[in-house]
Design a protein around this motif. Structure first.
Motif, PDB file in Angstrom:
ATOM      1  N   VAL A 150      -5.573 -14.857  82.542  1.00  0.00           N
ATOM      2  CA  VAL A 150      -6.563 -13.775  82.629  1.00  0.00           C
ATOM      3  C   VAL A 150      -7.724 -14.043  81.682  1.00  0.00           C
ATOM      4  N   ILE A 151      -7.415 -14.476  80.458  1.00  0.00           N
ATOM      5  CA  ILE A 151      -8.482 -14.813  79.500  1.00  0.00           C
ATOM      6  C   ILE A 151      -9.357 -15.930  80.059  1.00  0.00           C
ATOM      7  N   GLY A 152      -8.712 -16.944  80.657  1.00  0.00           N
ATOM      8  CA  GLY A 152      -9.463 -18.044  81.273  1.00  0.00           C
ATOM      9  C   GLY A 152     -10.372 -17.553  82.384  1.00  0.00           C
ATOM     10  N   SER A 153      -9.912 -16.569  83.151  1.00  0.00           N
ATOM     11  CA  SER A 153     -10.725 -15.995  84.234  1.00  0.00           C
ATOM     12  C   SER A 153     -11.963 -15.309  83.670  1.00  0.00           C
ATOM     13  N   TRP A 154     -11.771 -14.535  82.600  1.00  0.00           N
ATOM     14  CA  TRP A 154     -12.907 -13.855  81.968  1.00  0.00           C
ATOM     15  C   TRP A 154     -13.898 -14.854  81.370  1.00  0.00           C
ATOM     16  N   VAL A 155     -13.367 -15.871  80.694  1.00  0.00           N
ATOM     17  CA  VAL A 155     -14.242 -16.890  80.081  1.00  0.00           C
ATOM     18  C   VAL A 155     -15.000 -17.661  81.152  1.00  0.00           C
ATOM     19  N   GLY A 156     -14.297 -18.030  82.234  1.00  0.00           N
ATOM     20  CA  GLY A 156     -14.949 -18.736  83.340  1.00  0.00           C
ATOM     21  C   GLY A 156     -16.058 -17.913  83.959  1.00  0.00           C
ATOM     22  N   GLY A 157     -15.808 -16.609  84.149  1.00  0.00           N
ATOM     23  CA  GLY A 157     -16.840 -15.721  84.681  1.00  0.00           C
ATOM     24  C   GLY A 157     -18.034 -15.612  83.753  1.00  0.00           C
ATOM     25  N   PHE A 158     -17.765 -15.570  82.449  1.00  0.00           N
ATOM     26  CA  PHE A 158     -18.843 -15.472  81.457  1.00  0.00           C
ATOM     27  C   PHE A 158     -19.715 -16.726  81.451  1.00  0.00           C
ATOM     28  N   VAL A 159     -19.076 -17.888  81.485  1.00  0.00           N
ATOM     29  CA  VAL A 159     -19.824 -19.154  81.472  1.00  0.00           C
ATOM     30  C   VAL A 159     -20.696 -19.272  82.724  1.00  0.00           C
ATOM     31  N   HIS A 160     -20.096 -18.985  83.889  1.00  0.00           N
ATOM     32  CA  HIS A 160     -20.850 -19.044  85.146  1.00  0.00           C
ATOM     33  C   HIS A 160     -22.045 -18.103  85.113  1.00  0.00           C
ATOM     34  N   SER A 161     -21.810 -16.863  84.685  1.00  0.00           N
ATOM     35  CA  SER A 161     -22.876 -15.862  84.666  1.00  0.00           C
ATOM     36  C   SER A 161     -23.971 -16.232  83.670  1.00  0.00           C
ATOM     37  N   THR A 162     -23.590 -16.797  82.547  1.00  0.00           N
ATOM     38  CA  THR A 162     -24.583 -17.211  81.545  1.00  0.00           C
ATOM     39  C   THR A 162     -25.496 -18.295  82.109  1.00  0.00           C
ATOM     40  N   VAL A 163     -24.913 -19.259  82.824  1.00  0.00           N
ATOM     41  CA  VAL A 163     -25.719 -20.332  83.442  1.00  0.00           C
ATOM     42  C   VAL A 163     -26.705 -19.744  84.446  1.00  0.00           C
ATOM     43  N   GLN A 164     -26.217 -18.870  85.337  1.00  0.00           N
ATOM     44  CA  GLN A 164     -27.078 -18.259  86.350  1.00  0.00           C
ATOM     45  C   GLN A 164     -28.208 -17.450  85.716  1.00  0.00           C
ATOM     46  N   THR A 165     -27.866 -16.715  84.657  1.00  0.00           N
ATOM     47  CA  THR A 165     -28.855 -15.856  83.992  1.00  0.00           C
ATOM     48  C   THR A 165     -29.910 -16.680  83.264  1.00  0.00           C
ATOM     49  N   LEU A 166     -29.472 -17.692  82.536  1.00  0.00           N
ATOM     50  CA  LEU A 166     -30.426 -18.526  81.796  1.00  0.00           C
ATOM     51  C   LEU A 166     -31.358 -19.287  82.737  1.00  0.00           C
ATOM     52  N   LEU A 167     -30.826 -19.759  83.856  1.00  0.00           N
ATOM     53  CA  LEU A 167     -31.673 -20.442  84.842  1.00  0.00           C
ATOM     54  C   LEU A 167     -32.761 -19.511  85.369  1.00  0.00           C
ATOM     55  N   THR A 168     -32.400 -18.254  85.605  1.00  0.00           N
ATOM     56  CA  THR A 168     -33.350 -17.288  86.153  1.00  0.00           C
ATOM     57  C   THR A 168     -34.382 -16.867  85.110  1.00  0.00           C
ATOM     58  N   THR A 169     -33.947 -16.668  83.863  1.00  0.00           N
ATOM     59  CA  THR A 169     -34.873 -16.202  82.829  1.00  0.00           C
ATOM     60  C   THR A 169     -35.848 -17.283  82.377  1.00  0.00           C
ATOM     61  N   GLN A 170     -35.627 -18.537  82.776  1.00  0.00           N
ATOM     62  CA  GLN A 170     -36.583 -19.605  82.473  1.00  0.00           C
ATOM     63  C   GLN A 170     -37.828 -19.513  83.352  1.00  0.00           C
ATOM     64  N   LEU A 171     -37.747 -18.734  84.424  1.00  0.00           N
ATOM     65  CA  LEU A 171     -38.832 -18.680  85.406  1.00  0.00           C
ATOM     66  C   LEU A 171     -39.881 -17.637  85.027  1.00  0.00           C
ATOM     67  N   PRO A 172     -41.168 -17.934  85.286  1.00  0.00           N
ATOM     68  CA  PRO A 172     -42.221 -16.946  85.036  1.00  0.00           C
ATOM     69  C   PRO A 172     -42.394 -16.027  86.257  1.00  0.00           C
ATOM     70  N   PHE A 173     -42.587 -14.744  85.992  1.00  0.00           N
ATOM     71  CA  PHE A 173     -42.826 -13.771  87.063  1.00  0.00           C
ATOM     72  C   PHE A 173     -44.179 -13.103  86.837  1.00  0.00           C
ATOM     73  N   CYS A 174     -45.109 -13.347  87.757  1.00  0.00           N
ATOM     74  CA  CYS A 174     -46.456 -12.800  87.597  1.00  0.00           C
ATOM     75  C   CYS A 174     -46.887 -11.968  88.806  1.00  0.00           C
TER      76      CYS A 174
END
Length: 314
Positions: A150-174
């Motif tokens: 269960v801990i591994g599931s939570w950690v895996g979800g956190f890592v995946h979500s962090t990657v997706q979020t950081l990729l998106t926040t690198q983009l400029p929105f104008c």
């Protein structure tokens, strides 16, 4: 992530987004408000009942119910990231969400969604061990091992979500700032970025697709091995084994089908995507308690005992 969000918000001229939602017609929106409010109440009540039943019942102490308890908890969190905002937007004209709120919603959707994928995969492994290696079940699936899964599931979800979020926040929105969806997700935001997002889109598909497909492959292989191992069983053994797997297979199909449709390919039609997204953000979390409670005699029995204890105490 918080520092990255603040820097990215300052760099972008867009400070808020407008969620177009599922429908534009006022009459349809009112119908949707009543319908999805009912769905959300069922999600919270049903999954909370599963959690309380498993925690309070001494007979539901096997790993399967341990994982089911966490699955129900994740379902409540997962739907709560998107449903309340969607329901509220059916009644208001100003369907805005702040930049930080939008990114936080994106993080939550992928965090809880990916965690659910991993927990469903772990539950399939549990069924494989229970049916194919019954003599070793108690030594392989100890409470400590289940806890680490269960801990591994939570950690895996956190890592995946962090990657997706950081990729998106690198983009400029104008601008523009209108999201053709009822919640903030990667693909709708990629279409609003004022830069070339092809490379980011490929990474997003690879990240989400790899997790979804690899977990789905493990799930399928688990049940293939289970079916092969049941060849020598009697019809009674077949029925008993498949009855314990039936609920899980139903939930897997309901959740993985729409997820694979959305995340293993580059998005081209957001209108279709948001309709399909309703299945894995609302419909599946609502059906999970019904599927597990109605198909499982032990859960129904534990619920009746819990209810009789509550009535008796009053």
């Amino acid at each position: 992530i918080a520092t990255q969000l603040i820097n990215m918000e300052n760099a972008s001229s867009v400070k808020e987004f407008i969620l177009l939602g599922l429908a534009e017609n006022q009459a349809v929106q009112k119908i949707c408000f009543v319908m999805f409010l009912f769905f959300y109440m069922v999600i919270v009540a049903g999954n909370l009942l599963i959690v309380i039943t498993v925690i309070s019942s001494q007979c539901l102490n096997s790993p399967m119910y341990f994982f089911l308890c966490y699955l129900s908890f994740v379902d409540i969190c997962y739907s709560s990231v998107t449903a309340p905002k969607m329901i509220a937007n059916f009644l208001v004209e100003n369907k805005t969400i702040s930049f930080v709120g939008c990114i936080a919603q994106l993080f939550g959707v992928h965090f809880f969604g990916c965690t659910e994928i991993f927990i469903l995969t772990v539950m399939a492994y549990d069924r494989y061990v229970a049916i194919c290696r019954p003599l070793h079940y108690t030594t392989l699936m100890t409470r400590r091992v289940c806890g680490w899964m269960v801990i591994g599931s939570w950690v895996g979800g956190f890592v995946h979500s962090t990657v997706q979020t950081l990729l998106t926040t690198q983009l400029p929105f104008c601008g523009p700032n209108k999201i053709d969806h009822y919640f903030c997700d990667v693909y709708p935001l990629l279409q609003l970025a004022c830069t070339n997002t092809y490379a980011v889109g490929i990474i997003v598909v690879a990240n989400s697709g790899m997790i979804t497909l690899s977990c789905f492959f493990i799930l399928v292989m688990s049940y293939v091995v289970i079916l092969v191992s049941l060849k020598s069983q009697t019809s009674k053994g077949w029925h008993k084994a498949l009855s314990t797997c039936g609920s899980h297979i139903t939930v897997v199909i309901l959740f993985f089908g729409p997820c694979m449709f959305i995340y293993i390919r580059p998005s081209g039609n957001l209108s279709a995507d948001k309709s399909v997204a309703v299945f894995y953000t609302v419909i599946t979390p609502m059906l999970n308690p019904l599927v597990y409670a109605l198909r499982n005699k032990e859960v129904k029995s534990a619920m009746r005992k819990l209810w009789s204890r509550k009535v008796g105490s009053e």
